[in-house]
Scaffold this active site. Structure first.
Site, PDB file in Angstrom:
ATOM      1  N   ARG A   1       0.841  -1.201   0.000  1.00 35.24           N
ATOM      2  CA  ARG A   1       0.000   0.000   0.000  1.00 35.24           C
ATOM      3  C   ARG A   1       0.872   1.245   0.000  1.00 35.24           C
ATOM      4  O   ARG A   1       2.026   1.203   0.429  1.00 35.24           O
ATOM      5  CB  ARG A   1      -0.954  -0.002   1.193  1.00 35.24           C
ATOM      6  CG  ARG A   1      -0.273  -0.081   2.537  1.00 35.24           C
ATOM      7  CD  ARG A   1      -1.284  -0.184   3.676  1.00 35.24           C
ATOM      8  NE  ARG A   1      -2.076  -1.391   3.567  1.00 35.24           N
ATOM      9  CZ  ARG A   1      -1.720  -2.564   4.068  1.00 35.24           C
ATOM     10  NH1 ARG A   1      -0.563  -2.686   4.707  1.00 35.24           N
ATOM     11  NH2 ARG A   1      -2.494  -3.616   3.944  1.00 35.24           N
ATOM     12  N   THR A   2       0.282   2.336  -0.462  1.00 29.42           N
ATOM     13  CA  THR A   2       0.977   3.614  -0.493  1.00 29.42           C
ATOM     14  C   THR A   2       0.169   4.608   0.324  1.00 29.42           C
ATOM     15  O   THR A   2      -1.006   4.843   0.045  1.00 29.42           O
ATOM     16  CB  THR A   2       1.170   4.114  -1.934  1.00 29.42           C
ATOM     17  OG1 THR A   2       1.929   3.126  -2.663  1.00 29.42           O
ATOM     18  CG2 THR A   2       1.918   5.428  -1.968  1.00 29.42           C
TER      19      THR A   2
ATOM     20  N   ASP B   1      12.613   3.072   3.002  1.00 32.94           N
ATOM     21  CA  ASP B   1      11.765   2.859   4.175  1.00 32.94           C
ATOM     22  C   ASP B   1      12.607   2.554   5.406  1.00 32.94           C
ATOM     23  O   ASP B   1      12.295   3.002   6.520  1.00 32.94           O
ATOM     24  CB  ASP B   1      10.761   1.734   3.912  1.00 32.94           C
ATOM     25  CG  ASP B   1      11.414   0.431   3.448  1.00 32.94           C
ATOM     26  OD1 ASP B   1      12.568   0.454   2.959  1.00 32.94           O
ATOM     27  OD2 ASP B   1      10.756  -0.622   3.559  1.00 32.94           O
TER      28      ASP B   1
END
Length: 242
Positions: free
Chosen positions: A12-13, A97
């Site tokens: 997911r973004t 990330d």
């Protein structure tokens, strides 16, 4: 100054607004496979911001975002100002990330620190006593265990990992959930013990990501569950780079 923080993972973004000091309530999410300029125009219509900061682990989406964002924008990398040093032989191999997690963890929990991010993969990232990113561990994510069994066996079903009621499963699904959750907690405990032994000092341990709360319930060595550590790392990086 309002930042648009973009955390693009494999699944997911997330799009979150922040001030320089704190995250704001406005949050949006697009499944990563659906990210396109047209979809972002639809989901983020009317969202106002002054600058954006991005951590992306999906090259296709990174290109989409570069074309879509028209305001000043910074893509997090080892070349960014982080407030955390990098003691790693191949810094360009570090995922954005993981860098965001290191920035957030060092700022909120001090150092040495280990960030355990439970996503499609689980990553263990180590910030050393001198506030440097040292490296870590990458292993398959919790969901991958069930997915692998479903894909590679004839009779085992897909499962939704959740807290087992007991270790001895009395159905196929219960047995798989027990193996996944208890087995995964064992993996986490073993890796954390070995990381601490190699560091020679007790680090703070912070868990984040979709399965963090579930796994942390059975791992006493996890000190904090912080679902926003990546986003706060991006917020801090925005202030350093924009």
């Amino acid at each position: 100054m309002t930042y648009l923080l973009i955390d693009n993972s494999n699944t997911r973004t997330k799009f979150v607004l922040s001030s320089p000091e704190a995250l704001l309530p406005e949050r949006y999410m697009v499944p990563t496979r659906e990210v396109s300029g047209e979809r972002l125009d639809e989901v983020l219509a009317g969202v106002r911001y002054d600058a954006a900061v991005v951590c992306s682990v999906v090259p296709r989406v990174a290109e989409e975002l570069k074309n879509w964002i028209v305001k000043p924008c910074h893509f997090l990398s080892c070349d960014s100002r982080l407030g955390v040093g990098i003691d790693y032989p191949h810094p360009r191999q570090i995922g954005a990330d993981r860098l965001a997690n290191a920035v957030g963890a060092a700022a909120y929990y001090g150092y040495p620190c280990v960030v355990v991010d439970f996503g499609t993969a689980v990553t263990f990232d180590v910030i050393g006593p001198q506030c440097t990113y040292m490296g870590g561990v990458i292993a398959p994510g919790l969901a991958s265990m069930g997915d692998y069994l479903e894909r590679n066996t004839a009779l085992l079903p897909a499962i939704d990992p959740q807290e087992p009621s007991r270790v001895i499963g009395t159905s196929t699904v219960e047995a798989m959930q027990s193996g996944a959750v208890y087995g995964y907690r064992g993996l986490v405990k073993e890796i954390l013990a070995r990381l601490e032994g190699e560091l020679g000092v007790r680090p703070a341990v912070v868990a984040t990501g979709g399965d963090a709360a579930l796994i942390a319930r059975g791992v006493e060595r996890i000190d904090h569950v912080d679902p926003d550590i990546t986003l706060n790392g991006l917020r801090i990086a925005a202030g350093l780079n924009l």
